[in-house]
Design a protein around this motif. Structure first.
Motif, mmCIF file in Angstrom:
data_model
loop_
_atom_site.group_PDB
_atom_site.id
_atom_site.type_symbol
_atom_site.label_atom_id
_atom_site.label_comp_id
_atom_site.label_asym_id
_atom_site.label_seq_id
_atom_site.Cartn_x
_atom_site.Cartn_y
_atom_site.Cartn_z
ATOM 1 N N LEU A 94 0.865 -1.173 0.000
ATOM 2 C CA LEU A 94 0.000 0.000 0.000
ATOM 3 C C LEU A 94 0.903 1.225 0.000
ATOM 4 O O LEU A 94 1.628 1.465 0.965
ATOM 5 N N ASN A 95 0.880 1.985 -1.083
ATOM 6 C CA ASN A 95 1.719 3.181 -1.176
ATOM 7 C C ASN A 95 1.074 4.326 -0.408
ATOM 8 O O ASN A 95 -0.111 4.631 -0.615
ATOM 9 N N THR A 96 1.843 4.970 0.440
ATOM 10 C CA THR A 96 1.323 6.065 1.259
ATOM 11 C C THR A 96 2.117 7.354 1.103
ATOM 12 O O THR A 96 1.613 8.420 1.475
ATOM 13 N N ASP A 312 1.778 13.048 9.415
ATOM 14 C CA ASP A 312 1.640 11.747 8.761
ATOM 15 C C ASP A 312 0.614 10.902 9.516
ATOM 16 O O ASP A 312 0.826 10.523 10.669
ATOM 17 N N PRO A 313 -0.532 10.579 8.882
ATOM 18 C CA PRO A 313 -1.549 9.815 9.608
ATOM 19 C C PRO A 313 -1.309 8.310 9.623
ATOM 20 O O PRO A 313 -1.965 7.593 10.387
ATOM 21 N N TYR A 314 -0.365 7.812 8.817
ATOM 22 C CA TYR A 314 -0.325 6.376 8.584
ATOM 23 C C TYR A 314 0.294 5.538 9.700
ATOM 24 O O TYR A 314 -0.151 4.401 9.902
ATOM 25 N N PRO A 315 1.286 6.020 10.430
ATOM 26 C CA PRO A 315 1.746 5.166 11.540
ATOM 27 C C PRO A 315 0.618 4.788 12.501
ATOM 28 O O PRO A 315 0.513 3.630 12.924
ATOM 29 N N SER A 322 4.867 0.091 7.754
ATOM 30 C CA SER A 322 4.696 0.472 6.354
ATOM 31 C C SER A 322 3.437 -0.164 5.793
ATOM 32 O O SER A 322 2.865 -1.094 6.370
ATOM 33 N N GLY A 323 3.030 0.344 4.616
ATOM 34 C CA GLY A 323 1.913 -0.279 3.920
ATOM 35 C C GLY A 323 2.211 -1.695 3.504
ATOM 36 O O GLY A 323 1.317 -2.536 3.422
ATOM 37 N N GLU A 325 3.978 -3.880 5.234
ATOM 38 C CA GLU A 325 3.724 -4.724 6.403
ATOM 39 C C GLU A 325 2.231 -4.889 6.661
ATOM 40 O O GLU A 325 1.777 -5.963 7.069
ATOM 41 N N ALA A 326 1.464 -3.848 6.405
ATOM 42 C CA ALA A 326 0.027 -3.910 6.656
ATOM 43 C C ALA A 326 -0.666 -4.943 5.773
ATOM 44 O O ALA A 326 -1.696 -5.492 6.158
ATOM 45 N N LEU A 327 -0.099 -5.223 4.598
ATOM 46 C CA LEU A 327 -0.741 -6.158 3.679
ATOM 47 C C LEU A 327 -0.041 -7.502 3.598
ATOM 48 O O LEU A 327 -0.532 -8.414 2.933
ATOM 49 N N ASN A 328 1.079 -7.647 4.271
ATOM 50 C CA ASN A 328 1.823 -8.904 4.209
ATOM 51 C C ASN A 328 1.950 -9.579 5.569
ATOM 52 O O ASN A 328 2.849 -10.368 5.791
#
Length: 352
Positions: A94-96, A312-315, A322-323, A325-328
């Motif tokens: 997932l690209n952020t 940065d909202p993603y952490p 990372s994105g 890690e979120a998908l794997n």
């Protein structure tokens, strides 16, 4: 992206409203509690930029036909993901921050620019015409990576614009290597006419990008764009795509760009052991489907770029580093990878 170049995405690195009662779907509260609502630096771009009748917002029926080659396509898609991932494990990301645009609302007070061709680039006359008189905020920060994408929504004029390799000069002017605008966006079908647009297919970022607030809510109510390493070579493509930059150097059984996929309607997504982020995307894949909109260096989704936010909202949203890690499965054994092997491929031109 424009058809002359391949976008390298990811190498650098849902249910519907749960019933009219508002009851959250399983796991939704877990996602929603992960972080406060992301704070955009500007008013948020609407959830629906295009006409409500657009395919982007149409939920799939419970039963959909499959491409006769569906099993072989999914097998080879997984093989391509493994090729670009860890040994024996597929790479889905997932690209952020890089290779995904900020979604930015413009206002009447923003400066107006005619975006011109960047050095070494040539804009098709229709693209150049489409990028005239464009409101661009002075503080716009295009995506990282080599593609420098940005997506602009001008609610005052009902204009939507994608830009590729966007750069600001020392004199404040802007140049690009591709892009284009959709006028009367709220009444459009959500597809750029050829040769306008930034993705390989002419499908706009705002249709299939994942919003930070959708990850917070644990719900995505639209078709999700996916980029894949290999696809049928141009000029072959599938509606609603209007073009393709696909390549298939190894002769695999591949999708056409613009072709759609889904997770089966009867699949119990909550039983798959996914991270909250992967589960949210999987629900959308089940209810709205995925659409191939680009070539990439990995199987990858785009989330709106963190540069559109005050922080940065993603952490906080992903709760991993990372994105990818979120998908794997995040590598800790607690979660399973995004279920590529459970996808089904819908027929070419499905929904036309």
């Amino acid at each position: 992206m424009p058809p002359r170049a391949a976008l390298v995405v990811g190498l650098a690195t849902a249910a519907l409203l749960a019933a009219c009662s508002g009851t959250p779907t399983p796991g939704e509260s877990e996602t929603a509690s992960a972080a406060a609502s992301p704070t955009a630096r500007r008013p948020p771009v609407p959830d629906q930029v295009f006409a409500p009748s657009s395919f982007w917002y149409s939920r799939l029926p419970a039963s959909t036909p499959t491409d006769p080659r569906s099993t072989a396509i999914v097998r080879d898609l997984r093989a391509a993901a493994v090729e670009h991932g860890r040994p024996g494990l597929p790479n889905v990301t997932l690209n952020t921050h890089d290779y995904t645009p900020p979604l930015v609302t413009t206002t009447p007070s923003d400066p107006v620019h005619d975006v011109r061709a960047a050095p070494g680039c040539r804009l098709h006359p229709r693209v150049a015409e489409s990028l005239r008189g464009l409101r661009i905020p002075d503080d716009l920060r295009p995506a990282g990576g080599s593609d420098h994408e940005a997506a602009l929504h001008d609610p005052a004029t009902d204009r939507y614009t994608d830009l590729w390799r966007l750069t600001r000069g020392a004199d404040g002017s802007w140049t690009a290597c591709g892009g284009g605008s959709i006028q009367a966006a709220s009444r459009s079908d959500g597809v750029f006419p050829f040769p306008i647009g930034t993705t390989a297919t002419g499908l706009p970022f705002a249709g299939g990008i994942i919003r930070a607030d959708e990850l917070r809510r644990g719900r995505i109510d639209h078709v999700v764009g996916v980029a894949v390493p290999y696809a049928a070579a141009a000029p072959a493509h599938s509606w609603p795509a209007v073009r393709s930059d696909g390549r298939n150097p190894r002769g695999q059984v591949v999708l056409r760009q613009g072709q759609r996929l889904r997770l089966p309607a009867d699949l119990d997504v909550d039983s798959l052991g996914l991270t909250p982020t992967a589960r949210t995307i999987a629900r959308a894949a089940q209810e709205y489907g995925l659409i191939v909109w680009d070539t990439s260096g990995a199987v990858s989704f785009r989330a709106e770029n963190a540069s559109a936010f005050s922080g940065d909202p993603y952490p906080g949203l992903l709760r991993v580093g990372s994105g990818w890690e979120a998908l794997n499965g995040s590598g800790d054994g607690r979660h399973q990878p995004f279920p590529l092997d459970r996808l089904e491929v819908l027929p070419v031109d499905y929904g036309r």
